[in-house]
Write a protein that holds these residues in place. Structure first.
Motif, PDB file in Angstrom:
ATOM      1  N   VAL A  62       2.032   8.795  -6.464  1.00  0.00           N
ATOM      2  CA  VAL A  62       2.425  10.192  -6.269  1.00  0.00           C
ATOM      3  C   VAL A  62       3.615  10.822  -6.986  1.00  0.00           C
ATOM      4  O   VAL A  62       3.591  11.718  -7.607  1.00  0.00           O
ATOM      5  CB  VAL A  62       2.703  10.581  -4.755  1.00  0.00           C
ATOM      6  CG1 VAL A  62       3.228  11.775  -4.700  1.00  0.00           C
ATOM      7  CG2 VAL A  62       1.383  10.251  -4.065  1.00  0.00           C
ATOM      8  N   ILE A  82       0.816  -1.253   0.055  1.00  0.00           N
ATOM      9  CA  ILE A  82      -0.022  -0.176   0.070  1.00  0.00           C
ATOM     10  C   ILE A  82       0.713   1.233  -0.168  1.00  0.00           C
ATOM     11  O   ILE A  82       0.737   2.013  -0.869  1.00  0.00           O
ATOM     12  CB  ILE A  82      -0.905  -0.165   1.277  1.00  0.00           C
ATOM     13  CG1 ILE A  82      -2.051  -1.158   1.164  1.00  0.00           C
ATOM     14  CG2 ILE A  82      -1.594   1.352   1.264  1.00  0.00           C
ATOM     15  CD1 ILE A  82      -2.776  -0.944  -0.112  1.00  0.00           C
ATOM     16  N   THR A 129       2.860   1.452  -3.414  1.00  0.00           N
ATOM     17  CA  THR A 129       2.170   1.771  -4.386  1.00  0.00           C
ATOM     18  C   THR A 129       1.766   3.254  -4.439  1.00  0.00           C
ATOM     19  O   THR A 129       1.954   4.009  -5.365  1.00  0.00           O
ATOM     20  CB  THR A 129       0.673   1.041  -4.593  1.00  0.00           C
ATOM     21  OG1 THR A 129       1.171  -0.469  -4.707  1.00  0.00           O
ATOM     22  CG2 THR A 129      -0.115   1.371  -5.726  1.00  0.00           C
ATOM     23  N   ALA A 130       1.549   3.718  -3.025  1.00  0.00           N
ATOM     24  CA  ALA A 130       0.902   5.130  -3.183  1.00  0.00           C
ATOM     25  C   ALA A 130       2.168   6.268  -3.345  1.00  0.00           C
ATOM     26  O   ALA A 130       1.890   7.110  -3.978  1.00  0.00           O
ATOM     27  CB  ALA A 130       0.487   5.349  -1.677  1.00  0.00           C
TER      28      ALA A 130
END
Length: 444
Positions: A238, A230, A233-234
């Motif tokens: 961004v 998570i 990936t975030a």
């Protein structure tokens, strides 16, 4: 024949069996695409093999126009190959066995464990059914929503087929499109810009992560793998979106063609998130600055998550190497994150993956540069896209010679099956008979 096959399966390691299965699927797909009802005009064997390989490895690189050359039946074959390649052969097999009430034996469990990149037999069958439910719900919901955008422009039947095809292609991170210019005609469509990214993010993040997020308590109940995926990936989303906007803001061939900052950010959003895995394009990839292309090459090589429809090195591999580097710089002997340690074996596996991937990419770029006269950035971009099974291209796919197509097909296959499978063939298992005294090696 049956005994010979059983003997071969018992003696052959699971990675080799799975690689053989994917190769057989590629050949079968190529044979089907050569049939007259599949195309509007004759295609060569190399065209069929390349298209089949690209579909099975859920890449999306194309040497023929999916919309103009393939008939509905040809497009259907490509969609089925994408679905089989995205889910994985053993996942499909276990679903069939379970539906027929047949038990999953040790041999099938071993192959499934390798195909899903798992280290344990625990909950494998349950994970398979979780995968099945996620796929059905996501693809049906995606197709229904995409109908709202495609039906007004293409009619009921054609719009429905475009929606179904793009839903399957997006969830499986394939990047194939039934529109010749890709999704550039829907660059500012709000439904396409939400549904397509949602599909390939869910498909590319990994079924284990989706299962954790759905069944366990937020954050505290999540496994270390889910947390790392998570966050990783975030961060990549961004970086991808932010740097795309910053680098391409004034480029008249990409974001600069739009007057509104909202339109520019919409295109930057779609192209920034699709780069790592899916390979759809809502702008001219050939018009990107070299700096943006280099950024996209790195994102494509990283790819998505394990036990997902995405290819590449995988996000967790990069995260583990970053954590190992931080531990080294801080002179720590243990690697940890969120109160959990990471085993040395996982670090060695990450190192092996990165080393083999680097060798594959370097060799492919060298062979392509040796045999083609194109720009180096175009060649490197094509190879990176093939290894990450992404499907983006700076318009160089059509320029490939037969030798170049073979190189790209091999890279696509290795990017999907996994660099460790290649390492498995190159390595020989030998038990050490002698232990040697430790020596000192100066590094850096």
């Amino acid at each position: 024949m049956r005994r010979a096959l059983a003997r071969w399966l018992s003696r052959t390691p699971p990675p080799a069996v799975l690689a053989s299965g994917y190769l057989a699927l590629v050949v079968l797909g190529a044979v089907l695409l050569l049939l007259p009802p599949m195309t509007r005009q004759p295609i060569t064997l190399m065209d069929a093999l390349f298209t089949s390989t690209s579909a099975v490895t859920v890449t999306g690189l194309a040497v023929i126009d999916t919309e103009l050359v393939l008939t509905f039946w040809g497009q259907l074959v490509v969609a089925v190959l994408i679905q089989l390649g995205g889910l994985g052969l053993m996942t499909i097999a276990v679903l069939v066995w379970s539906a027929l009430g047949l038990p999953v034996g040790i041999t099938q469990g071993t192959y499934l464990r390798e195909d899903l990149n798992q280290t344990s037999y625990v909950r494998l069958t349950r994970l398979v059914w979780t995968i099945f439910r996620v796929v059905i719900v996501a693809e049906i919901a995606g197709a229904m929503l995409l109908c709202l955008s495609f039906m007004p422009n293409h009619g009921l039947a054609q719009g429905l087929w475009h929606a179904v095809f793009h839903s399957v292609s997006a969830f499986n991170n394939a990047g194939f499109s039934t529109f010749s210019p890709g999704l550039t005609g829907y660059a500012l469509d709000p439904i396409v810009n939400v549904v397509i990214p949602a599909l390939f993010i869910v498909g590319g993040i990994g079924y284990v992560v989706v299962s954790d997020m759905w069944t366990r308590v937020f954050w505290r109940g999540w496994s270390l793998h889910t947390r790392l995926m998570i966050i990783g990936t975030a961060v990549l989303i961004v970086l991808g979106v932010g740097l795309t906007a910053a680098l391409e803001w004034s480029n008249p061939r990409t974001l600069g063609q739009y007057d509104s900052w909202v339109a520019r950010m919409t295109v930057a959003w779609f192209q920034g998130v699709t780069t790592r895995t899916a390979g759809f394009n809502s702008t001219d990839i050939g018009g990107l600055h070299d700096s943006t292309s280099l950024l996209y090459m790195a994102l494509m090589i990283i790819g998505g998550g394990p036990t997902s429809t995405a290819g590449g090195l995988k996000v967790t591999t990069i995260v583990v190497m970053v954590l190992a580097t931080i531990a080294f710089l801080r002179r720590r002997t243990e690697i940890w994150a969120f109160g959990r340690s990471i085993a040395l074996g996982d670090v060695l596996k990450a190192m092996a993956l990165i080393s083999i991937a680097s060798a594959v990419i370097f060799t492919a770029v060298f062979l392509m540069a040796l045999s083609h006269d194109g720009e180096f950035i175009d060649i490197a971009f094509e190879v990176s896209s093939a290894f990450g099974t992404t499907g983006l291209s700076r318009g160089y796919t059509a320029e490939l010679s037969d030798f170049g197509r073979i190189v790209i097909m091999v890279v696509m296959f290795l990017g999907r099956v996994g660099p460790l499978t290649l390492g498995f063939f190159l390595a020989t298992r030998m038990m050490p008979r002698v232990r040697y005294p430790a020596g000192q090696v100066h590094l850096g």
